[in-house]
Design a protein around this motif. Sequence first.
Motif, mmCIF file in Angstrom:
data_model
loop_
_atom_site.group_PDB
_atom_site.id
_atom_site.type_symbol
_atom_site.label_atom_id
_atom_site.label_comp_id
_atom_site.label_asym_id
_atom_site.label_seq_id
_atom_site.Cartn_x
_atom_site.Cartn_y
_atom_site.Cartn_z
ATOM 1 N N ASP A 1 0.822 -1.223 0.000
ATOM 2 C CA ASP A 1 0.000 0.000 0.000
ATOM 3 C C ASP A 1 0.853 1.270 0.000
ATOM 4 O O ASP A 1 0.315 2.370 -0.141
ATOM 5 C CB ASP A 1 -0.927 0.011 1.224
ATOM 6 C CG ASP A 1 -1.935 -1.129 1.172
ATOM 7 O OD1 ASP A 1 -2.156 -1.683 0.076
ATOM 8 O OD2 ASP A 1 -2.494 -1.475 2.230
ATOM 9 N N MET A 2 2.151 1.130 0.185
ATOM 10 C CA MET A 2 3.008 2.331 0.253
ATOM 11 C C MET A 2 3.352 2.901 -1.126
ATOM 12 O O MET A 2 3.931 3.981 -1.206
ATOM 13 C CB MET A 2 4.295 2.025 1.024
ATOM 14 C CG MET A 2 4.042 1.845 2.509
ATOM 15 S SD MET A 2 5.547 1.390 3.366
ATOM 16 C CE MET A 2 4.872 0.901 4.953
ATOM 17 N N ALA A 3 3.073 2.157 -2.186
ATOM 18 C CA ALA A 3 3.295 2.730 -3.529
ATOM 19 C C ALA A 3 1.934 2.939 -4.171
ATOM 20 O O ALA A 3 1.254 1.989 -4.544
ATOM 21 C CB ALA A 3 4.147 1.800 -4.374
ATOM 22 N N VAL A 4 1.535 4.209 -4.273
ATOM 23 C CA VAL A 4 0.242 4.572 -4.856
ATOM 24 C C VAL A 4 0.499 5.040 -6.285
ATOM 25 O O VAL A 4 1.439 5.811 -6.538
ATOM 26 C CB VAL A 4 -0.410 5.705 -4.006
ATOM 27 C CG1 VAL A 4 -1.710 6.179 -4.623
ATOM 28 C CG2 VAL A 4 -0.614 5.223 -2.575
ATOM 29 N N ASP B 1 9.760 -1.588 -1.995
ATOM 30 C CA ASP B 1 10.560 -1.864 -0.792
ATOM 31 C C ASP B 1 11.993 -1.343 -0.923
ATOM 32 O O ASP B 1 12.828 -1.953 -1.590
ATOM 33 C CB ASP B 1 10.598 -3.391 -0.520
ATOM 34 C CG ASP B 1 11.296 -3.716 0.791
ATOM 35 O OD1 ASP B 1 11.600 -2.779 1.554
ATOM 36 O OD2 ASP B 1 11.554 -4.901 1.048
ATOM 37 N N GLN B 2 12.257 -0.225 -0.245
ATOM 38 C CA GLN B 2 13.608 0.340 -0.331
ATOM 39 C C GLN B 2 14.677 -0.653 0.130
ATOM 40 O O GLN B 2 15.794 -0.656 -0.403
ATOM 41 C CB GLN B 2 13.710 1.622 0.482
ATOM 42 C CG GLN B 2 13.424 1.443 1.952
ATOM 43 C CD GLN B 2 13.430 2.770 2.700
ATOM 44 O OE1 GLN B 2 14.451 3.436 2.777
ATOM 45 N NE2 GLN B 2 12.282 3.156 3.208
ATOM 46 N N TRP C 1 19.525 6.043 -4.537
ATOM 47 C CA TRP C 1 18.798 7.248 -4.104
ATOM 48 C C TRP C 1 17.428 6.842 -3.549
ATOM 49 O O TRP C 1 16.597 6.284 -4.265
ATOM 50 C CB TRP C 1 18.604 8.213 -5.283
ATOM 51 C CG TRP C 1 17.965 9.496 -4.829
ATOM 52 C CD1 TRP C 1 16.624 9.718 -4.689
ATOM 53 C CD2 TRP C 1 18.623 10.692 -4.427
ATOM 54 N NE1 TRP C 1 16.401 10.989 -4.211
ATOM 55 C CE2 TRP C 1 17.616 11.613 -4.053
ATOM 56 C CE3 TRP C 1 19.971 11.085 -4.353
ATOM 57 C CZ2 TRP C 1 17.914 12.893 -3.607
ATOM 58 C CZ3 TRP C 1 20.259 12.360 -3.920
ATOM 59 C CH2 TRP C 1 19.239 13.251 -3.547
ATOM 60 N N THR C 2 17.213 7.122 -2.270
ATOM 61 C CA THR C 2 15.901 6.808 -1.686
ATOM 62 C C THR C 2 14.964 7.988 -1.937
ATOM 63 O O THR C 2 15.310 9.143 -1.650
ATOM 64 C CB THR C 2 16.030 6.517 -0.175
ATOM 65 O OG1 THR C 2 17.012 5.490 -0.022
ATOM 66 C CG2 THR C 2 14.716 6.006 0.404
ATOM 67 N N LEU C 3 13.789 7.673 -2.485
ATOM 68 C CA LEU C 3 12.918 8.729 -3.001
ATOM 69 C C LEU C 3 12.060 9.404 -1.929
ATOM 70 O O LEU C 3 10.913 9.765 -2.181
ATOM 71 C CB LEU C 3 12.046 8.152 -4.120
ATOM 72 C CG LEU C 3 12.835 7.860 -5.406
ATOM 73 C CD1 LEU C 3 12.100 6.884 -6.289
ATOM 74 C CD2 LEU C 3 13.139 9.156 -6.162
ATOM 75 N N TRP D 1 12.050 3.432 -4.060
ATOM 76 C CA TRP D 1 10.812 3.948 -3.436
ATOM 77 C C TRP D 1 10.993 3.840 -1.930
ATOM 78 O O TRP D 1 11.762 2.990 -1.457
ATOM 79 C CB TRP D 1 9.622 3.105 -3.904
ATOM 80 C CG TRP D 1 8.325 3.806 -3.707
ATOM 81 C CD1 TRP D 1 7.389 3.541 -2.759
ATOM 82 C CD2 TRP D 1 7.824 4.881 -4.494
ATOM 83 N NE1 TRP D 1 6.332 4.401 -2.897
ATOM 84 C CE2 TRP D 1 6.567 5.242 -3.958
ATOM 85 C CE3 TRP D 1 8.310 5.598 -5.604
ATOM 86 C CZ2 TRP D 1 5.786 6.271 -4.481
ATOM 87 C CZ3 TRP D 1 7.534 6.624 -6.125
ATOM 88 C CH2 TRP D 1 6.293 6.948 -5.557
ATOM 89 N N ASN D 2 10.293 4.680 -1.153
ATOM 90 C CA ASN D 2 10.613 4.651 0.284
ATOM 91 C C ASN D 2 9.699 3.750 1.123
ATOM 92 O O ASN D 2 9.465 4.006 2.294
ATOM 93 C CB ASN D 2 10.690 6.071 0.859
ATOM 94 C CG ASN D 2 9.371 6.799 0.692
ATOM 95 O OD1 ASN D 2 8.434 6.239 0.137
ATOM 96 N ND2 ASN D 2 9.295 8.023 1.172
ATOM 97 N N GLY D 3 9.213 2.672 0.514
ATOM 98 C CA GLY D 3 8.385 1.720 1.275
ATOM 99 C C GLY D 3 9.222 0.765 2.102
ATOM 100 O O GLY D 3 10.443 0.673 1.930
ATOM 101 N N TYR D 4 8.553 0.092 3.001
ATOM 102 C CA TYR D 4 9.246 -0.890 3.859
ATOM 103 C C TYR D 4 8.215 -1.847 4.449
ATOM 104 O O TYR D 4 7.015 -1.568 4.434
ATOM 105 C CB TYR D 4 10.009 -0.177 4.995
ATOM 106 C CG TYR D 4 9.135 0.674 5.856
ATOM 107 C CD1 TYR D 4 8.442 0.144 6.938
ATOM 108 C CD2 TYR D 4 8.945 2.029 5.563
ATOM 109 C CE1 TYR D 4 7.584 0.924 7.700
ATOM 110 C CE2 TYR D 4 8.085 2.814 6.320
ATOM 111 C CZ TYR D 4 7.415 2.256 7.386
ATOM 112 O OH TYR D 4 6.552 3.020 8.132
ATOM 113 N N CYS D 5 8.707 -2.951 4.987
ATOM 114 C CA CYS D 5 7.823 -3.903 5.659
ATOM 115 C C CYS D 5 7.846 -3.598 7.149
ATOM 116 O O CYS D 5 8.916 -3.585 7.772
ATOM 117 C CB CYS D 5 8.280 -5.339 5.412
ATOM 118 S SG CYS D 5 7.496 -6.483 6.557
ATOM 119 N N SER D 6 6.662 -3.400 7.708
ATOM 120 C CA SER D 6 6.598 -3.020 9.126
ATOM 121 C C SER D 6 6.950 -4.197 10.044
ATOM 122 O O SER D 6 7.136 -4.006 11.231
ATOM 123 C CB SER D 6 5.216 -2.465 9.452
ATOM 124 O OG SER D 6 4.239 -3.219 8.791
#
Length: 356
Positions: free
Chosen positions: A107-110, A177-178, A196-198, A215-220
């Motif tokens: 859900d972190m990449a829209v 997932d960064q 480069w982290t966006l 992309w700056n997503g990650y797994c919680s």
Amino acid sequence: MNTFEKGVQAYKSEKTDLKVQKEIESLKEILKDKLLILGHHYQRDDVIRFADFTGDSLILSQKAASADKPHIVFCGVYFMAECADILTRDDQRVYLPERLAGCAMADMAVLEDVKMIWEHLISNTGEKIIPVTYINSSAEIKAFVGEHDGIICTSSNASRIFDWAMERGNKILFLPDQYLGMNTAIDKGIAVSRLWTLDQLPNKTQVADTTVFLWNGYCSVHKYFSVDDIQRLRAQYQDIKIIVHGECTADVVQRSDYFGSTSTIIKIVSEAPKGSVWAIGTEQHLVHRLQERFPGKTILPLSLFGFQCSTMSMITPKSLLKVLQDIHAGRTDLQISVEKTIKRYANIALTRMLAV
Ligand code: 13P
Ligand code: SF4
């Protein structure tokens, strides 16, 4: 009792109600010629025991793609059921026993944000950027990638997919997932200075100096394993081996002995000699299952706070029974169905991955 011990207690109390178990077994038998149940390694024991096949995201996508049964029940999370729907024929139906079982990272990449960043990147370089999305992403993001000469990867094939992308372009946009992107890039010898982290937009010079945009997503779940956890266990056990999932942060992966997908973790720990000592940095259901399977090895969770993926755990024997009853009665409330155009482009990206 510490948090991990409480987790173990909760896990041990995940016992199937016998009546529910019998009803699942009998419906499985009635539907056996029409039904395939797929189960991800993070599923609860009392659910995964009903799966016809278990696996990581790659193996389960392959199973879905080659399935011939008309009804496929995916015990996993939303993006996995979407992938199965994308890869199966129009006359096959895919069901997720719990509609709300999503993946926070996906859900972190829209799509709108991805399009905006993509426009920014391509307008700042003449070089070819290949979009690569981790399979933990929405069908829309997969379709975007398919439409822009890109590809999908899982944690088992990320390294090969990086090669595929770099053979066709000069730069990669890695979604969402960064950490998997960063760990794979570092493993392939790409300098950290070229990542480069966006969370900030790069200017023209920064775009020129970057090979992989993350992309700056990650797994919680995986983000919370720490270097402190590793140091604590290395101090306690001299010969301990640390193995973590590729979604862990780069500092954790750098200090571990191995990293990879859930299947890689299972394979390495299974093949390790009796008496060996392991700490595993991944979701706790898988760690507990390995502890039970290999009593001759010391298998420890990397963190004292045995992390659980709350959405994977939403699938229960009761919800599995409900979906089987629905199938038997011809109801489709829990069917996951990806829109036609999205499906077409997402299928291009997924098929590219399966061919690599
Ligand atoms: P695997 O493909 O390694 O099973 O990983 C899926 C996942 O969601 C890990 O958090
Ligand atoms: Fe998503 Fe993390 Fe759960 Fe995997 S463990 S499904 S990445 S939230």
